[in-house]
Each structure stands twice: as C-alpha cells, then as structure tokens.
Design a protein around this motif. Structure first.
Motif, short mmCIF file in Angstrom:
data_model
loop_
_atom_site.label_atom_id
_atom_site.label_comp_id
_atom_site.label_asym_id
_atom_site.label_seq_id
_atom_site.Cartn_x
_atom_site.Cartn_y
_atom_site.Cartn_z
N LEU A 1 0.82 -1.23 0.00
CA LEU A 1 0.00 0.00 0.00
C LEU A 1 0.85 1.27 0.00
N LEU B 1 -2.67 4.25 -0.24
CA LEU B 1 -3.24 4.57 1.07
C LEU B 1 -2.21 5.00 2.11
N ASP C 1 -6.54 2.42 -2.84
CA ASP C 1 -5.86 1.48 -1.94
C ASP C 1 -4.35 1.51 -2.10
N LEU D 1 -10.11 -1.85 3.31
CA LEU D 1 -9.78 -1.27 2.01
C LEU D 1 -10.95 -1.39 1.04
#
Ligand code: GCW
Length: 675
Positions: A512, A582, A579, A594
C-alpha cells in the motif's frame, strides 16, 4: 521479379537466425537477429551530403540485413528518400511498400536511422503491420542519464563497472561505446548524460583541459547515432577548478568564469548539448549556500550556454536530507513543489527542470509528483529510474514499463484533464526542450544489464518514450521476440513474467505504498525500521494501532494540497484514496477496511504470501523454457531467480512477523507467521 520483401511473412518465420557475426563477448541484445535474404538485395540512400549519421546507416545495413549492398538507384529493395518535414518533424519516418521492397522517408539523416531500425523491428518482432507505417516521436528529448564515476564505479549500478571510465581514466573503448550508441539509437534515444549527477572532485575537472578531448571522442561516437552528449557539473566548480572564493551565482566573476568555461567547451565540442545540475541536494553545493534561489543558479548557467544553443537541465530532487525524525511536521515529499512551484515562469528558455516521477525517490509505488501540471511556464523533463535501485538490483525481476506508463498516463486534473505526458509537452514553453530521461542500467557485464531480463527495461524505456501508445505488454513481447527464438506460446509465457513482475515485487516489498522498508544505503533486502529513526525523511510510523504517513491537510503535513483540487479531494479523503496509495497519504488502523474488502493487516499478510508463490511460479516457467533458451541466458536468470526467491522469503517472513507482533492480529488463513 517478386521482391523478397513481398514474402515477408515467410521471411519472418524461416529466416531469422541468431548470428555470431557480431563477434566479441558482448550480447547484442535485441539487435542480434539479421533479416536474411536468399538473394543479394540493395539499398539506396538519398543522403544529399554525407554526414556521420548516414555513414552509420551504411555500416549498419549489412549488420541488420544480410547480403545487402548500397545501390545508386532509388529502385532498390530498401530506398531512403526525402520525406515531408511538416508531417514527420525532424526525427520521424514513414515506411511504405514499393514494387522492389520498401521506402523509408524522413526529413533528416536521424529519421533515416530510426526508420532503418524501425523496419528491422517490423520484420523481426512485430506482427502484422499495415503500411505505410508512420512513426513520429512523442517526446523531443529522450535521454539516458549515467550515474557513472571517473573511478569506474556506478552509483546504483548493478551490471559491473562503467563503460566510459576506469580507475580515473577514460576507458577509451570506442567500439564499446559505439555498440552502446547503436542499442540506444535503435530504440530512439537521442541524448546521454555521461557522468554522475553527484560530481566528485575528479569529475569537477571534466569541464576543462584534457578531459574535454576525451569527452569529444565520446560525443563524436554518440553523435553518429543521433545522440547528444550532456555533462553533469559541480555548482562549486568556480571554487574547485577556477580558484575563486565563491560560487555565488550573482557574483559577476563567477558568471564570467562559467562563460569562459562554456566557451572553451564549445570550442572543443561544437555540438555539445549542455549541463545537468544536482544542486543543494544530498551534500551537493548549490545556490542556497549563498542565500540565492534555484532560478538564480540555473539562469546564470543558462546565460553562459545560451549563445551556443546549450541547455541547462536542473534537477528538482532538492530536499533536506538531515531531517529530524521526531519532527512529525516536516515532510520530505513536499520539498520539490515547495521550492520549485513558486519559481514557475522565472527560468530562461534554455533551462529545463528535471522532475522525478514521484515526490520522494523512485519507490516501487509512489503517487505522481505534484509538480506535473502545476508547472505551467517552465520547460520540463520527467525523470525515471531504469537502473533497479529500489526495485530489485537487477537480481529480482522487475519490468518497469507498466509503472512508467501509469505515470505518463496519469491525469493531473489540472484544467479539465491534463495527463503527465501532455503536461511535459504543453506546459513547456519551448517544446523541443522537454522530454523524458531515465537513469541508465548498463555496465561492463557482457549482457550489458547484469540480468538478461533487465534489458527489457532499457528497450522498453526507449520504445515507450518514443511512442506513448504502445502497451507494456506489446513492448515486452517485442523485446522477447527480438531477443530469443521462441514459439509464440513460449514468447507469451516469458512476456507474462515481465508484465506481472512489478506487481510481484511490490507485493512482497511494499504494501500500500508504504515505501522504504529496505536496508539503508544499499536499498535491497528487508529492514523494516532501517530508516525509521534516521535523517532521511522516510517514515512508516508503524505502532501497535496502525501504520502510514498522514499527509492530509486536516491532520497531517498538508502535502495533499499540492495537487489539483480534484486530486486533492481524492487523496485527502480516506474513503476515496486509492488502496495502492493509502499508506503514503494516511495513517490508518490495521483493521481499516480497504476498497478491496480486506483489512490492511490481512492485505499485508496476503500480498507477502502471494509474492513468494508468484516467484515460485516464475521459477517453474523459467525451467519450462530451458530447452528453448540459449544456455547463457537460461543460467543467468536461473541464478537470479534463486536470489529473488531468498529475498522474497525474507521479506515475507520479516514483514509478516513485524506486523503480527505490532498488531497482535493473526492471519485469517492461519498460514505460518513466525512469532
Ligand atoms: O535515489 C537517490 C539515490 C542516490 C542518487 C539520488 C539522486 C545520484 O539513492 O544515489 O544520487 O537519488 O537522484 O540524486
């Protein structure tokens, strides 16, 4: 008589062969295949007057097309003819079919050269192509930056020593440089920076004296392939070389020292392209030392180079590398925009700002630099990294074209819509002074790139930067077809390793977009907290409750505000932030769900387990190709896949254990996590 080229499908299937004629220890990469003909065929070159580039074409034709001779008549199998500059620009070309074979039209020798390689590619690697085939480059400057040092080492190089330097001398192997130029020109590269942007003492003297004679030799070889030569310079050269007391850009004697220096460079190398400057960054000197700004520095050099048509490429990779880790307000990601956005419109028209793709430093996943689209009145170059510093050291497979394409296609949403590739051209006041650069990945290793598959990154960089419409898959397949003799099915399997390898590398290293959980300074292998309490400004802030960097306006560093309104709202708001970005933008609990439906902690576990499994699959595919590959390539990647496996396993186990210990949350699939 039916021309051999009229039966090209058959030629393609029957007559491609790997050849040893290009003697020597070097791997000729994607130019190994000759188009072979049963009869002697001819080419015609309408070159007006001879130039270094047309001489190159004469030398190259027999290497690419077997048994070919130059002819005095345009009625030849391949005819190079003058083309329409209005449609093709100075570098584009058009290939059409004729009674006798093909004609390649262009308005310049460089265009003929690209057309020649284009035809070779069409005949050896591309499936059905309609004619006429027209190709005009999408970017003006298509550049490779070398981080090569005079002592022969290469900063972030993973393929042996420098091809230019050896123990503080010029290596002087012009044939090697010629071969390299050939590779680059075949994929449309037209500019090369020949020394590291970190300019140490020895290289600081490149701007004067004997070094210039050697640089001239390099530049001549490159020029014969349509490639311009750039040098990195040290901003403090007036002190080191010129014995002045200061390098203050507003000091008249500093400016005249540079004028004199540039004048002498052009006396020696008349078609010298210009300087690249890394200033006020990671210990390099710059205008900040004198309380001046970056436009003062760049413009002073630009005034010196201007009369000769020279340009100054000024890097935006400027940030404080001595940050306090305990100061949570400071944010390295902000630096380039904070410094350069206010200077938009203040640079002379022979200055180009060079901007890394992301705001931090060539991670496997970063958002796009907010400077793209925000700079509206400044010439700009986008900088990628072809050498795999953070992306596997040319040990792990990581085909980077998908990532570059993502960046170029990214819509900055400045105005109605403005992609990065458009912004480069449209927001640069002088369009021919804009483009894309990549930090190179070659060295003295016999296959150029250490890893055989890493050749695909050099090839792909050139192809994509020339033609933005190509897909990452198409480029991978082209490279595979040109580099190996495989059935279509096997070609597909090998190309699939390449095209999935970025997501695999990301899976086991960087959940991520958290970034920088690698070993400090070498940037390979796992060390989750290696940078956490250090001065480099790259922190993940993992604690028992959560992980990620809060860069929002509401509760964080306000970095999100550097984007256009639309992108700002998207990134600022947890519910719309993608996502994959993130943890670059938000600090969230491990239980945060997510868009994919998974929790953050489960995503971390899943991707790390999957990453290892995918590498295992690569090993199996590679084994299945064994009998169809040349032994050298087979062994080269077999060994690397073992290393990659070890690396992926150690990332998986350390990352999973680390986050399990922090969070106390078990894997919902009950897989092995060391406690
Ligand atoms: O990625 C970092 C590298 C440095 C490099 C620097 C830069 C040439 O770790 O090795 O220095 O970026 O781009 O200037």
């Amino acid at each position: 008589m039916e021309s051999i080229f009229m039966r090209k499908r058959r030629i393609r299937n029957e007559a491609l062969w790997r050849t040893e004629i290009m003697h020597g220890r070097r791997d000729f990469c994607w130019l190994t295949k000759q188009v072979q003909n049963k009869n002697i065929i001819t080419y015609y070159l309408d070159d007006g007057k001879k130039t270094a580039v047309t001489e190159t074409i004469e030398r190259e034709m027999p290497l690419l097309f077997k048994e070919i001779r130059r002819s005095g008549s345009p009625d030849a199998s391949i005819a190079f003819l003058p083309g329409d500059e209005a449609a093709l620009g100075t570098e584009g070309y058009r290939i059409g079919e004729t009674e006798a074979g093909y004609k390649i039209e262009s308005a310049s020798p460089a265009g003929y050269l690209y057309g020649m390689y284009g035809l070779h590619r069409l005949l050896t690697a591309q499936n059905e192509t309609g004619f006429p085939y027209e190709s005009v480059p999408d970017q003006s400057i298509r550049m490779i930056d070398h981080w090569d040092n005079f002592d022969g080492s290469i900063e972030r190089g993973y393929a042996g020593e420098s091809i230019f330097y050896d123990h503080n001398t010029f290596r002087g192997d012009m044939e090697l440089i010629r071969q390299y130029a050939r590779l680059l020109a075949s994929v449309g590269i037209n500019a090369v920076l020949i020394n590291n942007v970190n300019v140490h003492r020895a290289e600081t003297f490149f701007v004067t004296g004997e070094a210039l004679t050697e640089i001239r030799k390099i530049s001549d070889v490159l020029a014969a392939y349509g490639i311009k030569t750039y040098l990195s310079v040290n901003f403090a050269a007036p002190i080191t070389v010129g014995q002045l007391k200061s390098a203050d850009p507003l000091e008249p004697e500093v400016a005249s020292w540079w004028e004199e220096t540039v004048k002498r460079i052009y006396e020696e190398i008349p078609d010298f392209a210009g300087f690249v400057v890394k200033a006020d960054s990671e210990g390099e000197p710059g205008p900040f030392t004198y309380g001046r700004n970056h436009d003062d520095g760049a413009n002073m050099l630009a005034r010196a180079a201007g009369p000769y048509g020279g340009v100054i490429i000024w890097r935006c990779f400027v940030y404080d590398c001595a940050q306090d880790w305990w100061n949570r307000e400071a944010d390295r990601a902000r630096a380039a925009y904070d410094i350069f956005e206010p200077l938009d419109g203040r640079f002379l028209d022979n200055v180009i700002l060079q901007i890394k793709n992301g705001p931090i430093d060539f991670q496997i996943r970063e958002p796009v630099s907010p400077l793209f689209g925000a700079l509206k009145k400044t010439n700009q170059i986008l900088e990628f990294q072809i050498t795999q510093e953070y992306t596997g050291h040319q040990r792990d497979i990581c085909y980077l074209v998908p990532m570059w394409k993502e960046t170029m296609d990214f819509d900055t949403k400045h105005g109605k819509s403005l992609t990065v590739k458009e912004a480069l051209r449209e927001n640069s006041p002088v369009r021919r002074r804009s483009g894309i650069a990549g930090v190179g990945n070659v060295g003295m290793d016999a296959n150029w790139t250490g890893s055989k598959l890493a050749q695909a990154n050099l090839y792909g960089f050139g192809r994509l930067v020339w033609n933005h419409e190509l897909s990452a898959e198409a480029i991978a397949e082209e490279w595979v077809r040109q580099s190996f003799c495989l059935t279509e099915e096997k070609c597909g399997k090998l190309a699939a390793i390449l095209t999935t390898s970025r997501e695999v590398y990301e899976a086991y290293t960087c959940p991520l977009s958290v970034g920088f959980m690698c070993k400090p300074s070498i940037h390979y292998g796992v060390d989750i907290d290696g940078y956490e309490y250090d001065r480099w400004g790259t922190y993940h802030y993992a604690d028992r409750d959560g992980v990620g960097r809060d860069r929002t306006v509401k509760t964080g560093t306000s970095y999100t505000r550097q984007y256009s309104d639309a992108r700002f709202s998207e990134y600022e708001d947890l519910s719309s932030c993608p996502d994959e970005l993130l943890l670059f933008f938000h600090h969230v609990p491990y239980t945060h769900v997510l868009h994919s439906g998974k929790t953050v902690i489960q995503h971390i576990y899943d991707t790390h387990f999957e990453g290892v499994e995918r590498v295992r699959e690569y090993q199996a595919v590679w084994e299945s190709l064994k009998d169809s590959l040349d032994e050298e390539s087979y062994l080269n990647m077999k060994e690397r896949l073992v290393w990659q496996m070890e690396n992926a396993v150690s990332w998986r186990d350390q990352v999973n254990t680390y986050f399990y210990r922090k969070s106390g949350i078990p894997d919902e699939k009950g897989r092995k996590i060391y406690q």
